[in-house]
Design a protein around this motif. Sequence first.
Motif, PDB file in Angstrom:
ATOM      1  N   ALA A 284      27.475  15.617  -2.487  1.00 53.29           N
ATOM      2  CA  ALA A 284      26.676  16.670  -2.607  1.00 53.29           C
ATOM      3  C   ALA A 284      26.782  17.591  -3.838  1.00 53.29           C
ATOM      4  O   ALA A 284      26.029  18.104  -4.796  1.00 53.29           O
ATOM      5  N   VAL A 285      28.340  17.822  -4.014  1.00 55.55           N
ATOM      6  CA  VAL A 285      28.839  18.334  -5.313  1.00 55.55           C
ATOM      7  C   VAL A 285      28.342  17.731  -6.562  1.00 55.55           C
ATOM      8  O   VAL A 285      27.861  18.461  -7.588  1.00 55.55           O
ATOM      9  N   VAL A 286      28.566  16.059  -6.767  1.00 62.51           N
ATOM     10  CA  VAL A 286      28.273  15.658  -7.678  1.00 62.51           C
ATOM     11  C   VAL A 286      26.640  15.566  -8.249  1.00 62.51           C
ATOM     12  O   VAL A 286      26.312  15.721  -9.451  1.00 62.51           O
ATOM     13  N   ASN A 287      25.865  16.040  -6.992  1.00 59.82           N
ATOM     14  CA  ASN A 287      24.483  16.069  -7.465  1.00 59.82           C
ATOM     15  C   ASN A 287      23.941  17.412  -7.727  1.00 59.82           C
ATOM     16  O   ASN A 287      22.824  17.832  -8.168  1.00 59.82           O
ATOM     17  N   GLN A 322      31.163  12.180 -14.156  1.00 57.94           N
ATOM     18  CA  GLN A 322      30.959  12.719 -15.229  1.00 57.94           C
ATOM     19  C   GLN A 322      30.258  11.881 -16.222  1.00 57.94           C
ATOM     20  O   GLN A 322      29.215  12.217 -16.701  1.00 57.94           O
ATOM     21  N   VAL A 323      30.467  10.609 -16.151  1.00 60.43           N
ATOM     22  CA  VAL A 323      29.725   9.461 -16.830  1.00 60.43           C
ATOM     23  C   VAL A 323      28.376   9.359 -16.318  1.00 60.43           C
ATOM     24  O   VAL A 323      27.208   9.392 -17.034  1.00 60.43           O
ATOM     25  N   GLY A 324      28.303   9.471 -14.979  1.00 59.01           N
ATOM     26  CA  GLY A 324      26.923   9.600 -14.375  1.00 59.01           C
ATOM     27  C   GLY A 324      26.003  10.701 -14.692  1.00 59.01           C
ATOM     28  O   GLY A 324      24.872  10.470 -15.038  1.00 59.01           O
ATOM     29  N   ASP A 327      24.637  10.215 -18.393  1.00 59.45           N
ATOM     30  CA  ASP A 327      23.627   9.272 -18.419  1.00 59.45           C
ATOM     31  C   ASP A 327      22.331   9.946 -18.012  1.00 59.45           C
ATOM     32  O   ASP A 327      21.303   9.900 -18.227  1.00 59.45           O
ATOM     33  N   TYR A 328      22.468  11.067 -16.795  1.00 55.33           N
ATOM     34  CA  TYR A 328      21.341  11.523 -16.547  1.00 55.33           C
ATOM     35  C   TYR A 328      20.806  12.728 -17.458  1.00 55.33           C
ATOM     36  O   TYR A 328      19.711  12.895 -17.922  1.00 55.33           O
ATOM     37  N   VAL A 329      21.819  13.145 -18.522  1.00 55.78           N
ATOM     38  CA  VAL A 329      21.387  14.109 -19.406  1.00 55.78           C
ATOM     39  C   VAL A 329      20.560  13.183 -20.418  1.00 55.78           C
ATOM     40  O   VAL A 329      19.514  13.877 -20.893  1.00 55.78           O
ATOM     41  N   TRP A 370      29.474   6.199 -23.743  1.00 59.88           N
ATOM     42  CA  TRP A 370      28.748   7.334 -23.228  1.00 59.88           C
ATOM     43  C   TRP A 370      28.600   8.771 -24.200  1.00 59.88           C
ATOM     44  O   TRP A 370      27.525   9.317 -24.244  1.00 59.88           O
ATOM     45  N   GLY A 371      29.855   8.694 -24.830  1.00 73.08           N
ATOM     46  CA  GLY A 371      29.805   9.980 -25.749  1.00 73.08           C
ATOM     47  C   GLY A 371      28.955   9.369 -26.937  1.00 73.08           C
ATOM     48  O   GLY A 371      28.260  10.369 -27.328  1.00 73.08           O
ATOM     49  N   LEU A 372      28.592   8.209 -27.460  1.00 74.21           N
ATOM     50  CA  LEU A 372      27.734   7.929 -28.458  1.00 74.21           C
ATOM     51  C   LEU A 372      26.299   8.101 -27.850  1.00 74.21           C
ATOM     52  O   LEU A 372      25.521   8.474 -28.789  1.00 74.21           O
TER      53      LEU A 372
END
Length: 1339
Positions: A284-287, A322-324, A327-329, A370-372
């Motif tokens: 829930a917090v991740v979402n 954070q990686v997920g 990717d969403y961003v 993912w930084g790239l």
Amino acid sequence: MDETISRVLSDLENPPPVSQDFLKDLEALLDNALSTNDPIDLDNLYSELSSRNLSLTSLTNAISSAMDSGVSPNISVLASKVYVSLLLAPNSPVLSLFTPMAFLSVLRAIRLAFKNPSLVSNEGSLSRNPGAKKKGRRNARLGKSRVEDRDIGRENEGEERCYNAKDLFFVLDKLEMVVGLVHVDRFPDCSKALVQTLCEILTMSVECSGHLKSFGNLSGVFSRIFCEMLKPVHGGQAHTAAEVLKGLSPLILLHKSEIRDFGLGFVVNCMMGMGESSSDIKNAVVNLPKYLVQKAPERAEPRALAVESIIEIVKALHFEDQVGFTDYVVRMSQGKGQFRLLSVDLIPVLVMSLSGSMGFDMVNGVENAWGLRLLEALVHRCSDITAGIRARALNNLAQLVVPLSGNGKSREVLKEVMGLGDRGNNGMNDLLKKRCVDEKAAVRKASLLLISKLAAVLGGELDEDLLKTIGMACSDPLVSIRKVAISAISEAFRTYSNCLVIKEWMHSVPRLINDNETSIQEECENLFLELVLNRVIKAGSKHPPSHESVPHDTHGQENNFDTNQEFLYTGGILGLLKGICDGEVAPWVKKICSSLGKKKKLRPSICIALKNIISGSEIQWLNNSMPIEKWTAPPGSWFLLSEVSAYVPKAVDWEFLHRHLQHLDKYKPVGELRGSLGQGDPDEGMLDIELHSVAWIGDRVFLLQTISNVSVELPPEPAADLAHSFLERLEGFNMHSTEVNAHVKALRTLCKRKALNTDEADLLVRRWTDQLLSKASTVLDSYMSKISDATKDNVFLTPHTGVCQPGSKTAAYESKLLMQATIAMYTIGSLVIVCPSANIKSIVPVIHTIITSGITDSKLNKLPGSAAPVKNRAPSLFIQAWITMGKVCLADAKLAKRYLPLFVQELEKSDSAALRNNIVVVMSDFCVRYTALVDCYMSKITKCLRDPCELVRRQTFILLSRLLQRDYVKWRGVLFLRFLLCLVDDSEKIRQQADFLFGNILKAKAPLLAYNSFVEAIFVLNDCNAHTGRQNSNSSRNGNCLFTLRGNDEKSRSQRMHIYITLLKQMAPEHLLATFAKVCAEILASATDTILSLEDSAGLSVLQDAFLILSSKEIRVQPSRGSSSEAADIEEEVVESGVASSSAAKGRAVTQAVRKGLIQNTIPIFIELKRLLESKNSPLMGSLMECLRILLKDYKNEIDDILVADRQLKKELIYDMQKYESMKSKSTAAEAVATIQKSASHRSPGVSKEPTLSVLKSELPEQLRTNSNVASAAADAIAAATVRSVLRDVNQKVSTPLSTMNVPKLKSHSRETAANKDGRSDVIESLRRRQCFDSDDEN
């Protein structure tokens, strides 16, 4: 207690609502039971209820009705306290007493209590109603007794309404125990209502903190309640956590306050801790950040706070989460406008906040991927379709450049993403070129800011085109853009002083000393002082003149000397000095030095440094064993010294100047002409002067100017010797013209500064001026008599040559006389400027003879040999005579009045570009001195704006622009309309200058000029006279044809549209509306009234231009119903709320005006014109329908109101528009499919030649794919092509997928009769799907 129980039971038997006494009795029973932990009294109550056939539900309902009665907050709060105490009492039958409705009533009572903080009593005492005392004073005249009764009544009413704060906090404090006891998760509505109530109370608690307990205690209670709800014993953690986070989200997105801190703190600290042991809470917090993204506001400041809150939560997540989110961003950056804008704001904060986890140091690491992707997404948004997002992306990318370029590996990553370096494809440079000329000011400003930040990263990779683009931005119409452009190119100059950067900086920044904005002028001066003069000081002081040897080649090669000079003076100082003396830069440098000198910002150290640079260059030349006679100072050093020394004359000593003057006199150029004949071939001398002595002449000219500046400090004897030397050189008439002018000015300065008074100085100047004029006249007479005699001797010869054979002594002698005569003529002009009172009566006839020698109808040329053909025989003398005559006329008004028509005549007829250019300069000086005389010839002078020579056109444009700015010439008549052609001139420099004139200077000086002349410009550019009602004569038509762009070809139409758009951009919204109405009334209406002929090509061009103008986005005033992306774009320009509100109000008023204009004027004209064009079968029908479609597109819902009077006409109009759009979509699709099929025909034999629908979608341009109508028509075309291909294969008996299927065989279409063929075709046509003609929205 028995009496209390009996009163409770009796009240309970009565119909609701219950009284306050009933609640107080129950409160007494419950307080006693809770304090003593003895349930005997409550057991007795339950027994009595049973004996009287009253259920526990009746008790619960009675208390619930009291909470919901709404009589007063006091009763509601008291009933809530009683109900909570009843649930928590010892041996309480919780399952029987708890009902969802009663619990919801408790929550409702709590919310109402917080909404009325003024009704709180202090320690149980009543709070006086503030309105009682006020109204009591107001009615004091009604009598003391009446006032006292009213006050007592109001106090009794207040006693019933006010509630005790302790009771309210008791309820809140015990809710945690109720949640743990009842397990409200079994009742979803109760759980959801509890979360919403607590969050709502938190929002209201800050306002109530003055009446209630502190916010800290309240937040602690709520935190414990939320934690209790999330315990695993209650089950359903995923649903509960989602409800809690959903309720806290509005608090997290609030402005900075204690409430927001509580929400973030609870999520980051409490829920993340609980998430370690519960995957449901963790998920829930991740979402939550993704949910906050959906709920983030669109305005700038709230959106920034939302980004800050989201980042705080993301930082608390584990690495994989954070990686997920990143990717969403990245996916967000490809979504809707508001999400793209939010992703652009999130990316830089993510990169900066999580750079350690992202692993920019690990170039080959997994974390770097993912930084790239984040950086790539941000770079892609720099080309977003929405201007606001483009600007925001560029700004955010600029913020990332500096921190990411600090580390070597992260710098390489950044360069790789931006397409820079060895592996790059120059993508960022190309992107920045486009963004620097973007139509939106915010985008241009952001791109220039990014360039200034990228200077350190790009290094030497700023290509020439990008530098030119930045230089063009320095002339942007907006002050803010010019300031950022100056900062960008100056930052590049500070970092990398290569030749390209220096050149572009010199051509872009110093010219802004003439800017209308004072702050830009000051910035220009400060940058010149910092980047030029301070560098010169540093270079000159670092390497003072010395005779120490430096590495040199024993052979003394010149290229090695240049290398050694660069070795001595690093930082590009020699290239900097060379750029200063450029012909286009030098005037601005002079003005900057003058302004700095007047402000006393020029220091003596500048002159000392320049002296050291000059002396050091000489020493370096000698150390390289090179001949001293070929040495010249570094280009630009003497020029800068001549400008600076005027304000610090004591910094330049006479010994230094005298030594270099002797050097220049001693080592003259080899080809310079001497006084006698036998010193070389004059032709070779001229060539040698032109090729090898330019630097020598320039050094001597600037040295003479420096001597003039410091002449006050010269000793008397050297000054007298110097003046005598100057006079002797002038009398020889063998110097370059520039050198002549410098000698004359220096001689005048010496005389004026060494004379005792002004009269003596004027007398000295007049004496040597008359002496020089006399000798110059003798030289001219000698030359004219010589060529006159030669003409007489050759007039009867056959063939008539008029010239001597080249190489002969006579030709050499005549060439020598011609050079002396030309220099003498130039000297006369310089002397007249220095001393206007000089006697020139004997010289004017000679000049007149020369300038009229080329006039065929002159009386002087009627007899053979009466006048020498100077124009053909000595063109240099002929041109110089016109210039000198111009200077003479400036000193004598009577001569000016006589010769002004001759100047105009020669300007029109001369075939020499040099002469036309000089006459334009003379006429501009006449315009300043004799404004009334020149005004009537202005139409002939402006013809030079269309001169075949670019130099003449550019010179004319610059001179007339200056005269217009200084009001010597007015923007009236044809002047403005002729200036419009400069916007589309063949020369890029003239186009840039014209854009600056119309976009910057003219917009501020004459804001209504574009509006007043717009419609006339349409007619004039198309060479149409319908607006005047008369025909031009042949001579007038020939003159006007130069200033028209007549024609329907693509080039002429695009040039006219560029002019129209430039004018529209200068207009205010109200003027755009008026222009819209004028175009409709004066062009469209005149076409319907047959005033504008549709049979004439010029009339058709005017009408087509009108359609293009009315459908252009520049003339449309955007309504105030923009989307979120448009609002984001506005945020870049409008910051203050007051400005935003006034802008919105103005936008609404403009929208109403547009609708009114459409209703009353536009639509009837279009309808009538449509009927006329249909009757004539005009080719402009398509342009009219396209224009009408664009006009009505934004008002699709208002068509009913616009065409309310004629419903049938509305249907016809809509049908015609739909039909036109359908035909246009089909034609566009057919062209696209044909192009794809053509490319498919070149495929290998095994590949299908017919493109499929998927191939079509992939190969269609982006603009066509987004257009639903075109995509549908293209799909139909592909389907038809596929069917034809399959049928062709079947007819040819080629194996197809259909042949393997068990289907009935069809008869060949070719065997059918004609009747059956037509019938079946009709049936198939009738069954076709009806096309949709709804127009797609334009971007």
